[in-house]
Structure formats: C-alpha cells, structure tokens
Write a protein that holds these residues in place. Structure first.
Motif, PDB file in Angstrom:
ATOM      1  N   ASP A 530     -16.112  58.456  55.646  1.00 25.06           N
ATOM      2  CA  ASP A 530     -15.794  57.880  54.327  1.00 25.06           C
ATOM      3  C   ASP A 530     -15.536  59.036  53.374  1.00 25.06           C
ATOM      4  OD1 ASP A 530     -15.527  56.467  52.030  1.00 25.06           O
ATOM      5  OD2 ASP A 530     -17.610  55.802  51.900  1.00 25.06           O
ATOM      6  N   GLY A 532     -13.217  58.706  50.737  1.00 22.11           N
ATOM      7  CA  GLY A 532     -12.450  58.175  49.612  1.00 22.11           C
ATOM      8  C   GLY A 532     -11.039  57.844  50.045  1.00 22.11           C
ATOM      9  N   GLN A 533     -10.075  58.092  49.144  1.00 21.29           N
ATOM     10  CA  GLN A 533      -8.677  57.779  49.427  1.00 21.29           C
ATOM     11  C   GLN A 533      -8.079  58.887  50.289  1.00 21.29           C
ATOM     12  OE1 GLN A 533      -7.127  55.069  48.999  1.00 21.29           O
ATOM     13  NE2 GLN A 533      -5.053  55.678  49.531  1.00 21.29           N
ATOM     14  N   GLY A 724      -9.832  54.493  49.700  1.00 23.07           N
ATOM     15  CA  GLY A 724     -10.787  54.665  48.620  1.00 23.07           C
ATOM     16  C   GLY A 724     -10.936  53.403  47.792  1.00 23.07           C
ATOM     17  N   ALA A 725     -12.147  53.124  47.348  1.00 24.85           N
ATOM     18  CA  ALA A 725     -12.402  51.933  46.536  1.00 24.85           C
ATOM     19  C   ALA A 725     -11.642  52.027  45.216  1.00 24.85           C
ATOM     20  CB  ALA A 725     -13.897  51.797  46.270  1.00 24.85           C
ATOM     21  N   ASN A 727      -8.500  52.244  44.591  1.00 16.85           N
ATOM     22  CA  ASN A 727      -7.438  53.235  44.527  1.00 16.85           C
ATOM     23  C   ASN A 727      -6.223  52.691  43.780  1.00 16.85           C
ATOM     24  OD1 ASN A 727      -5.178  52.377  46.686  1.00 16.85           O
ATOM     25  ND2 ASN A 727      -7.205  51.870  47.521  1.00 16.85           N
ATOM     26  N   ARG A 749     -12.865  48.806  56.960  1.00 19.06           N
ATOM     27  CA  ARG A 749     -12.336  49.655  55.889  1.00 19.06           C
ATOM     28  C   ARG A 749     -13.453  50.527  55.333  1.00 19.06           C
ATOM     29  NH1 ARG A 749      -9.660  45.133  52.020  1.00 19.06           N
ATOM     30  NH2 ARG A 749     -10.089  46.836  50.551  1.00 19.06           N
ATOM     31  N   ASP A 751     -13.694  51.717  52.347  1.00 24.52           N
ATOM     32  CA  ASP A 751     -14.092  51.369  50.981  1.00 24.52           C
ATOM     33  C   ASP A 751     -15.136  50.258  50.967  1.00 24.52           C
ATOM     34  OD1 ASP A 751     -12.243  49.491  51.896  1.00 24.52           O
ATOM     35  OD2 ASP A 751     -11.490  49.048  49.886  1.00 24.52           O
ATOM     36  N   GLU A 752     -15.201  49.477  52.024  1.00 25.40           N
ATOM     37  CA  GLU A 752     -16.173  48.397  52.115  1.00 25.40           C
ATOM     38  C   GLU A 752     -17.344  48.732  53.044  1.00 25.40           C
ATOM     39  OE1 GLU A 752     -13.055  44.665  51.420  1.00 25.40           O
ATOM     40  OE2 GLU A 752     -13.928  45.015  53.414  1.00 25.40           O
TER      41      GLU A 752
END
Length: 771
Positions: A530, A532-533, A724-725, A727, A749, A751-752
């Motif tokens: 994880d 991010g983007q 990323g969350a 994004n 995913r 972000d989740e």
C-alpha cells in the motif's frame, strides 16, 4: 485588638473563562465547511436557519440554548461570506469550460510559488488567481481561485505574486474547496510585468538564503531554508518523509512556534533598547509582517500571525494576554477572510495543536513542577504529548497514520529546536543584507540541524514508527471520543495511576510487535504494498525477492519491505519511469542489496529516469527485451513487453511501453502489467503470449483505458489494484472492475484493503490484507 481581612478569592473564582468568542469561531468554521460542499441555494438555507436560531436565542441569556444561539451567530456571518465566494466559484461560464476541458491561454497571478507535488514530484503546483481565459478567441474574465499544475524546471524559477500567461487546459476541481478550476499548463510560462515590492522582498530573501546555504553540506543545506521560511524545495525527499514519520514536520512549516521565537527575540531586543509599549508593538508588527511576506500565506502562518497580532494589541492596551480568545479570533478572522481555510488540513492541524497546548500542556506540567521539575523541562515533555493527543483524531480522520515515536523524538528535538530555528531565520535575514555573514550564520545553524537530522532518520527506521490506521470521518470521530475519555480519566486522581499503568503496559506491549514483524507467510505468491497512488509489488525469489515498481514515496515502500523482512532484491523491475512507480526507489534500496534493475527506455519520463539513474549508482540497469527469461529459485519471470519497436503517438507512450512480465511462482502464474493502456494491451494480445493467469495486477490502477478482450484473456482468480484513496484521477474505474468480477475474479484494492498478500495452499488461494 483584632483585625479582620477579607481573603482575596482565588484567580479561578474571579475570572471566568468567556466561551462566547470560541463558540462564535466554531460556528464560523462549521458553516464555512458546510457551505464549501454546497451551492448558493444551500448557503442561503444555512444562513436562514442560523438567523432563526439567533432571533430565538435573544430570549436566552445562558445555558445550552444561549450557546447554540452564539454558535448560530458565527454560522450566520460565515454562511453569508461563504455563499458569496461560492457564487463566484460556481460561475456558469467557467463551469462550462471546465466541464468540456477547454484548451486556451490562461492569464494568472500566482498566490504561492510553484513547488514539487508531494504525490508526483515531476509536477509542480501552485495556487493562483485566474484573471482571464482565452478559448479560441472567446475571452472569459473574472477573479477565480484556481490550482495550477505544470511540469518543467522553468516553473521553479517563478515567484509568488508573478503575473503570467500560459497555454493551458481547464479541468474540474475537487469538491469542498473554493478552487474553481484546475489549470493544467501545456507549456512554459510567459511573465507579464514586474513583481510587487513585498513579493520582490520575499524572492530576494529566498534567493540569497539559497546562495548562503551553498557553504553548508547536504542535507543540512536543504533543511535550513525549510526551518527558516518553510521552503522545502531544497530538502531531500527521503529526509522530508522521515520528518513526517517522526512528527518533526511542524519544524519545517512556518507556524506559531516560529512566530513566537522570532517575535519574542525582536521584543527582547526592543526591550533591551528601552523601547516603550508602542515601540515594542511596532517592532513586533514589522517582524510578523516580514514572516508572512517571506513564508507566504500558508494556513499555519496566517493563523499564527493573527494570534500574534492580537497579543500585540493586548500589549499595547496594557491588558494581560488571553490565549484562547486570541486563538478563537484567529480562526474567526482567517476563515471569514478566506473560507477555503476551513477545508484545509494544515489549518485544522495547526489549530488543534494550539488547543492541545493551551488546554492540556500547561495543566499536565503542573504536577511535574510540584515534584521539582524545572518548568522548561516539564513543558518540553508535556507540549509534544499534548499536541500529539490533540492532532491524533485529525491524523486518523485524514488517513495519515499515527507516529509512535513522535513524542520521544520531539522531546529530544526540544534540546535544539529553538536555537536552530532562530539561527536559520537569522541566516535568512542576514543573507538578505550581507551574503558572507548569512553564509556564516547558515554554518552555525547547520550544527544543531545535524541533531534533528539524526533524530528524524533514526526515529523513522524504528520498526513500527508509523502505524497505519483506518481513515475516514467516523474513525476520526471515534478516536476523538476515545481521546476525550482518556483525558477525563487522567484528570481524576483516583484512577489516574491505574490508567497510566495500563497505558505504559500497552506501550511496552507494542515493542515486541514492532520488533517482530514475522515476514511473509508460508505459500507466499505476491504482495502488493500500500503505497498510495502508485504500484509496488514483491514476489519471492529464493533467499531474496523480486520487486516490481516502488511507488511514489520512499517511506511507504521501505516500510512494506521491512515488514516482509527483505534485505536483498535479486531484481528490481521498473515498469516505466513515471513518478508513481519510481520515486520510492530510495526507500527500496535503503539498507538493501540490489543485484540488478530491469527497465524500459526512458522515453518522455525524463524526471523519473534521472531520479533512478542517480540512485542506482553501480547497480547494473538492464533493458527489457521481449522473450527474455529470469529465474530465481522457484520463481520464473518472462518479459512480455514493451514491444521491440516501442509504441509512439499513443495517449501516453511511457504507459504503453511499460515493462510487462509474466511470473511463475511455484506453479502460480502472475501477470504484472505496469500502466499499459489500450495500445499496449492490444500489443500484448497480438504478441501471442500466454495471458491467462491466476493473479493479475490490473493495468494503470484500474483506469478506464482498458481493452475488454485483454481482461477476459487474463481471466484471473485474483485481481490487484494499486490505488490511492481519494485520488484525483478517479481510479479505479468501475467498468473494468465489473468485467473482472463478471469473469469470477476477486478484486482487491489497496485504498480499501491496504497491503494485500496472496498465498497458495494446495489448490486454494488465500488473500490477507493489512490496513
């Protein structure tokens, strides 16, 4: 003879804290935040509702109803002001241009100097005022707040306050701000006119300071401008990440701490010169204005400047300082002047830290003072602890993680924080007048700065230094409630010792968990970190690993590899040189041996290529050749792309020429696709390679640029999306995910789910996540 004296009441019995101003400030902030997410119509409704509460509140003089009416009064003021700004933001003509992503020439006035984006360092961003936009001869004029996004080193030479024109594309902004558009520059800027006098002063100070620190070695040379004026453009990205991890980031953001030191020093000099109250106020005001001009209109700077201004007014009036009304006035004035501040995380964190300082730090210091602790020592312990308690709910709500080393690191940093900030600010001030003296002051500042650098680097390397926690509003509110209960329990003498004992035991209990990360599980196939983007994946390779991409930030990939107990990378595959796949390379290589790097030609992504080239050093960089095979124990990698003749003229040539590999890990197939889009996926389909796999790394973070036949040919049991969350690209698109789910794939995913690990036990796949 006897005398009777009336005992003087305790101060707490004479002076009652007046909560009216803080309640008005709370109403101002809440109404501004609600208005930013609404429209003109909703703003009018909010204002009308607040007006009704204010009118009804005239009947109540005290108690909860009176408090509600006071909050409503602030809401009424803010709703009116915010609605006016929202009406300007939602201009129909501009909305039509952003909706169609119109091309044209933009005329801008920069509010802040362009600086590299934290998410994508190859891009620079700045806030600006859009004066006009010429789209094919149709000119739209106004005064809109916009976000400028550009690329190119020439942008780093442009100063705040500069008026310029640039070919650009207008795009829709994110909701909840006063930003009316995103101006995406499509060329270099053309400056118009000269800078104003204050902006010329700011540019002069920054330029001379940059020259002065040339006499200081890195990374101290990059840290001193950050400590002095908040200019992080010269700061090493890895060191900046360490400052965030260890909670020292407040030192490189000009805030109330900086203003208190600088204004205090100026007032001390004025007092030594026997200046009267008016002279001291004048000297302090000049110091505040100078800091605001040089540092720029950052949220923390504006909040601290207003608070300092209120303190100087109290000094001029001969009245004692009232910190809480000063903070409330700062919030009220800043948000009414610019409602957009209500939605800025930096402003909220700054205010929360002040609240913790005012309500908790001094109160917690008293018991230590009663036990013989000197007040500076007691405050050095309680201030970091109190501010950490105050900002933790916000950090959790923002999904930023919680630093377990912040309090001890800040306690140790307090030994040099004040001297290094004063020396850094002094270096900036002196260098503006006399460069040799500024260089000497910078060398003096570099001595205590080395202690901060040592603390940041070693603190960030402690296992578990930054704990990832679930983010979001509800988690933030829940943590705030938990913190409030904890603080209340600590105020009760009967339960204080047991609560402290439990906290100490819990803290000691985390030590083994931090030191024993456990490594990957048995049957491990692949882990998606994880980051991010961006992308970063790890596959087993005998006594080492294969790493595919390293994400946008060194700290994130470094933490992931630490948790997997990686000390050697047999092959580092960089799918392409965009920053969200390469900027974390320093973290991947930190303390680890890297045998070789596999990458495509750099193409247009020169920034990422230069970053990798600089960091790689003596590590051989291999060019990806289709059909080439690498074997590491039970892991086999076959290069599928890019084509021997690179694709050109596509929407994004670097994306479509990504290195794509098919991995076989102990009989489990994994397809890693980089950011290949339509043309790249069609090239893989036509290349005849075996695309059917057990695990698919979904191309380009699940964007809409997918070929259905490619996803159906892959037909994975598990699909992984690195994203990323929240994004700004809208990744992942629901369309491609729907295609994969229709085919029976389980989609995960980052972000989740956070870090995702795929394990195979026999014929069964197990997916574990760590959020």
């Amino acid at each position: 003879m006897s005398y009777e004296f009336a005992l003087r009441p305790a101060p707490s019995e004479v002076v009652r804290r007046d909560w009216r101003l803080p309640l008005v400030a709370a109403g101002v902030w809440a109404a501004a935040l609600a208005g930013l997410y609404g429209t003109v119509a909703s703003g009018i409704v909010i204002a009308a509702g607040c007006l009704v509460l204010v009118v009804l509140g005239r009947r109540w003089k005290r108690g909860f109803p009176a408090a509600v009416a006071t909050v409503a009064f602030g809401g009424l003021l803010s709703a009116g002001v915010t609605t006016v700004h929202v009406a300007v933001r939602d201009h129909a003509g501009l909305a039509a241009l952003t909706g169609s992503e119109a091309h044209g020439v933009a005329e801008l006035v920069l509010h802040t100097a362009p600086k590299p984006s934290t998410r994508r360092p190859e891009l620079v961003t700045a806030t600006a005022r859009l004066r006009s936009f010429d789209a094919d001869g149709v000119v739209l004029e106004g005064h809109w707040q916009v976000l400028l996004v550009a690329s190119g080193e020439e942008w780093l030479e442009v100063n705040a306050g500069q008026r310029l024109t640039v070919p650009a594309v207008l795009r829709e902004p994110d909701a909840g701000r006063l930003t009316a558009a995103i101006v995406s520059a499509r060329g270099p800027p053309e400056t118009v006119g000269a800078l104003s006098f204050p902006h010329r002063i700011a540019a002069h100070v920054r330029e001379r300071l940059a020259i002065a620190v040339g006499a200081v070695p890195q990374p101290e040379a990059g840290l001193i401008p950050a400590l002095a004026v908040g200019d992080t453009s010269m700061m090493d990205p890895e060191l900046a990440a360490d400052f965030r991890t260890t909670g020292l980031v407040h030192l490189v953001v000009v805030s109330g701490y900086h203003l208190s030191l600088v204004v205090g020093a100026v007032l001390a000099v004025a007092l030594a010169c026997r200046a009267g109250p008016r002279g001291r106020v004048a000297a302090g005001s000049v110091a505040i204005a100078a800091i605001v001009v040089v540092a720029g209109p950052q949220p923390s700077v504006l909040r601290a400047a207003v608070m300092a201004g209120m303190t100087l007014l109290a000094l001029a009036a001969g009245r004692p300082r009232a910190a809480m009304p000063g903070l409330a006035t700062a919030v009220l004035v800043v948000v009414l002047a610019d409602p957009d501040m209500a939605a800025q995380a930096g402003f909220a964190l700054s205010v929360a830290a002040c609240v913790g300082l005012l309500f908790l730090a001094f109160r917690w210091a008293r018991p230590l003072e009663h036990r013989g602790w000197p007040q500076p020592v007691a405050l050095a312990v309680t201030i970091p602890l109190a501010t950490q308690v105050a900002v933790t709910p916000l950090l959790i709500g923002l999904g930023s993680g919680v630093s377990l080393v912040s309090v001890p690191v800040n306690v140790l940093a307090a030994l040099v924080a004040a001297p290094v900030v004063v020396l850094s600010v002094g270096a900036a001030a002196v260098a503006a007048v006399w460069l040799p003296a500024g260089a000497f002051a910078a060398q003096l500042a570099a001595v205590p700065a080395r202690w901060l650098i040592w603390l940041a680097r070693n603190g960030a390397e402690i296992p578990g230094a930054l704990v990832p926690v679930p983010g979001g509003v509800w988690w933030g509110l829940g943590s705030a409630a938990a913190m409030a209960v904890l603080v209340l329990l600590l105020q009760m003498r009967r339960v204080r010792v047991p609560v402290l004992a439990v906290l100490v035991a819990a803290g000691l209990g985390t030590v083994p968990a931090c030191l024993m990360t456990g490594g990957p599980p048995s049957g491990w196939v692949v882990t998606m970190c994880d980051v991010g983007q961006g992308d970063a994946l790890v596959l087993p390779a005998g006594d080492a690993v294969v790493v595919v991409d390293v994400g946008p930030e060194p700290a994130a990939v470094d933490a992931c590899l630490d948790e997997l107990e990686v000390d050697r990378i047999a092959l580092l595959v960089l799918s392409h040189f965009h920053i969200d796949h390469t900027a974390g390379i320093a973290g991947a290589m930190e303390g680890r041996a890297v045998d070789a790097i596999l990458a495509p030609p750099p193409g247009e992504a020169q920034y990422g290529y230069e970053l990798v080239e600089e960091r790689a050093g003596a590590v051989p960089v291999l060019e990806a050749v289709p059909g080439e095979v690498f074997e590491f124990g039970a892991t086999r990698l076959e290069v599928l792309g890019p084509p021997a003749e690179p694709l050109s003229g596509t929407r994004s040539d670097p994306n479509n020429n990504s290195v794509a590999v098919r991995a076989e890990v102990a009989g489990t197939s994994v397809l890693l696709t980089g950011d290949v889009e339509l043309e790249g996926q069609r090239a893989l389909l036509s290349g005849g390679a075996a695309l059917g796999v057990d695990v698919l790394k979904v191309p380009h973070h699940g964007s809409s640029f997918q070929v259905r036949e490619f996803l159906e040919a892959a037909d994975p049991a598990v699909a992984l999306v690195g994203v990323g969350a929240g994004n700004e690209y809208g990744h992942p698109d629901p369309g491609p995910l729907g295609v994969l789910e229709e085919g029976g794939a389980l989609v995960f995913r980052t972000d989740e789910a956070g870090r995702i690990t795929v394990v195979r036990n026999g014929n069964v796949f197990e997916v574990t996540t760590v959020n």
